[in-house]
Motif scaffolding. Structure first.
Motif, PDB file in Angstrom:
ATOM      1  N   CYS A 182       0.851  -1.191   0.000  1.00 53.69           N
ATOM      2  CA  CYS A 182       0.000   0.000   0.000  1.00 53.69           C
ATOM      3  C   CYS A 182       0.891   1.246   0.000  1.00 53.69           C
ATOM      4  CB  CYS A 182      -0.911  -0.010   1.223  1.00 53.69           C
ATOM      5  SG  CYS A 182      -2.112   1.338   1.221  1.00 53.69           S
ATOM      6  N   CYS A 220      -0.120   4.328   0.868  1.00 48.02           N
ATOM      7  CA  CYS A 220      -0.655   5.402   1.721  1.00 48.02           C
ATOM      8  C   CYS A 220       0.298   5.757   2.855  1.00 48.02           C
ATOM      9  CB  CYS A 220      -2.020   5.008   2.280  1.00 48.02           C
ATOM     10  SG  CYS A 220      -1.966   3.724   3.543  1.00 48.02           S
ATOM     11  N   CYS A 230      -4.077  -3.428   4.517  1.00 49.47           N
ATOM     12  CA  CYS A 230      -4.206  -2.023   4.906  1.00 49.47           C
ATOM     13  C   CYS A 230      -5.525  -1.854   5.650  1.00 49.47           C
ATOM     14  CB  CYS A 230      -4.165  -1.111   3.676  1.00 49.47           C
ATOM     15  SG  CYS A 230      -4.257   0.652   4.103  1.00 49.47           S
ATOM     16  N   THR A 245     -10.150   5.040   5.450  1.00 50.26           N
ATOM     17  CA  THR A 245     -10.261   5.992   4.336  1.00 50.26           C
ATOM     18  C   THR A 245      -9.015   5.976   3.472  1.00 50.26           C
ATOM     19  OG1 THR A 245      -9.386   7.751   5.729  1.00 50.26           O
ATOM     20  CG2 THR A 245     -11.794   7.518   5.663  1.00 50.26           C
ATOM     21  N   CYS A 246      -8.434   4.802   3.268  1.00 44.45           N
ATOM     22  CA  CYS A 246      -7.211   4.699   2.480  1.00 44.45           C
ATOM     23  C   CYS A 246      -7.517   5.057   1.035  1.00 44.45           C
ATOM     24  CB  CYS A 246      -6.637   3.298   2.570  1.00 44.45           C
ATOM     25  SG  CYS A 246      -5.106   3.122   1.626  1.00 44.45           S
ATOM     26  N   SER A 247      -6.759   6.004   0.525  1.00 42.49           N
ATOM     27  CA  SER A 247      -6.988   6.454  -0.854  1.00 42.49           C
ATOM     28  C   SER A 247      -6.281   5.578  -1.880  1.00 42.49           C
ATOM     29  CB  SER A 247      -6.503   7.900  -0.999  1.00 42.49           C
ATOM     30  OG  SER A 247      -5.108   7.957  -0.723  1.00 42.49           O
ATOM     31  N   PHE A 248      -5.523   4.568  -1.403  1.00 42.69           N
ATOM     32  CA  PHE A 248      -4.806   3.701  -2.328  1.00 42.69           C
ATOM     33  C   PHE A 248      -5.380   2.285  -2.344  1.00 42.69           C
ATOM     34  CE2 PHE A 248      -1.383   0.884  -3.715  1.00 42.69           C
ATOM     35  CZ  PHE A 248      -0.971   1.525  -4.871  1.00 42.69           C
ATOM     36  N   ALA A 299      -8.258   0.783  -1.211  1.00 51.01           N
ATOM     37  CA  ALA A 299      -9.651   0.510  -1.601  1.00 51.01           C
ATOM     38  C   ALA A 299      -9.832   0.544  -3.124  1.00 51.01           C
ATOM     39  CB  ALA A 299     -10.590   1.482  -0.898  1.00 51.01           C
ATOM     40  N   PRO A 300      -9.372   1.585  -3.826  1.00 52.08           N
ATOM     41  CA  PRO A 300      -9.540   1.565  -5.282  1.00 52.08           C
ATOM     42  C   PRO A 300      -8.740   0.452  -5.971  1.00 52.08           C
ATOM     43  CG  PRO A 300      -8.918   3.777  -4.537  1.00 52.08           C
ATOM     44  CD  PRO A 300      -8.847   2.866  -3.363  1.00 52.08           C
TER      45      PRO A 300
END
Length: 196
Positions: free
Chosen positions: A75, A77, A86, A90-93, A95-96
């Motif tokens: 990850c 983030c 992870c 609110t992980c921006s890396f 999840a997507p």
């Protein structure tokens, strides 16, 4: 990556040559021969490990799961975990990426293809384990090679020291037995009895 058949034949031929030589010369405890056997054994172990790469490729050809692929990616983030582990809500890396991995698996891509895609997109830093090629392979094997070479040199040095110690012992003339003189032994025992 499998070890070529020629390399296996060469290792086997070298091992057979050493065995034949030891049988002919009856020198099974020669330090040099023991060191050569040690290095041949290590060569077989390394060849087996390197040769098992084909088995890993066969496993990778099966349909991967999202957990398997995301475990191979780190990850980005800043958490230092894999995409699969992870735990930032609110992980921006992660999840997507997990969603993209599911889509790629659904479209029929293999795990190796997905990892290669992200490696091309983000570079080597996205891989959770270094690849076993190029400089990375050298970096992984050098500590083990140093230990093996050092161990072989130690065995060789002990063998030489042992043989040098045997050669430096004083030679006794033939027919003379090494031991104590019986009269001297009786005198020593008498002196010990008197002093105790």
């Amino acid at each position: 990556m499998e070890l070529p058949a020629k390399a296996w034949e060469d290792l086997l031929r070298l091992s057979e040559h050493i065995t034949e030589r030891n049988t002919l010369l009856n020198e099974t405890h020669c330090p040099v021969e023991m060191t050569l056997r040690f290095f041949i054994a290590i060569g077989f172990v390394v060849a087996t490990i390197v040769g098992s790469g084909g088995a890993r490729q066969a496993i990778a050809a099966e349909r991967p799961t999202q957990a398997q692929v995301s475990e191979s990616l780190t990850c980005q983030c800043g958490c230092g975990l894999t995409v699969a582990n992870c735990n930032m809500p609110t992980c921006s890396f992660a999840a997507p990426i997990r969603a993209e991995i599911d889509q790629m698996i659904g479209s029929g891509m293999s795990g190796a293809q997905i990892v290669a895609f992200y490696r091309h997109k983000f570079g080597e830093k996205v891989l959770s384990a270094p690849t076993a090629e190029g400089f990375n392979l050298l970096a992984w094997t050098m500590p083990f090679l140093a230990i093996v070479i050092g161990g072989g040199l130690i065995v060789l040095a002990f063998g030489r020291w042992r043989s040098a110690a045997g050669e430096s012992a004083p030679a006794t003339p033939a027919g003379i037995a090494i031991g104590f003189d019986p009269a001297l032994r009786r005198r020593l025992e008498d002196d010990l009895k008197e002093n105790s």
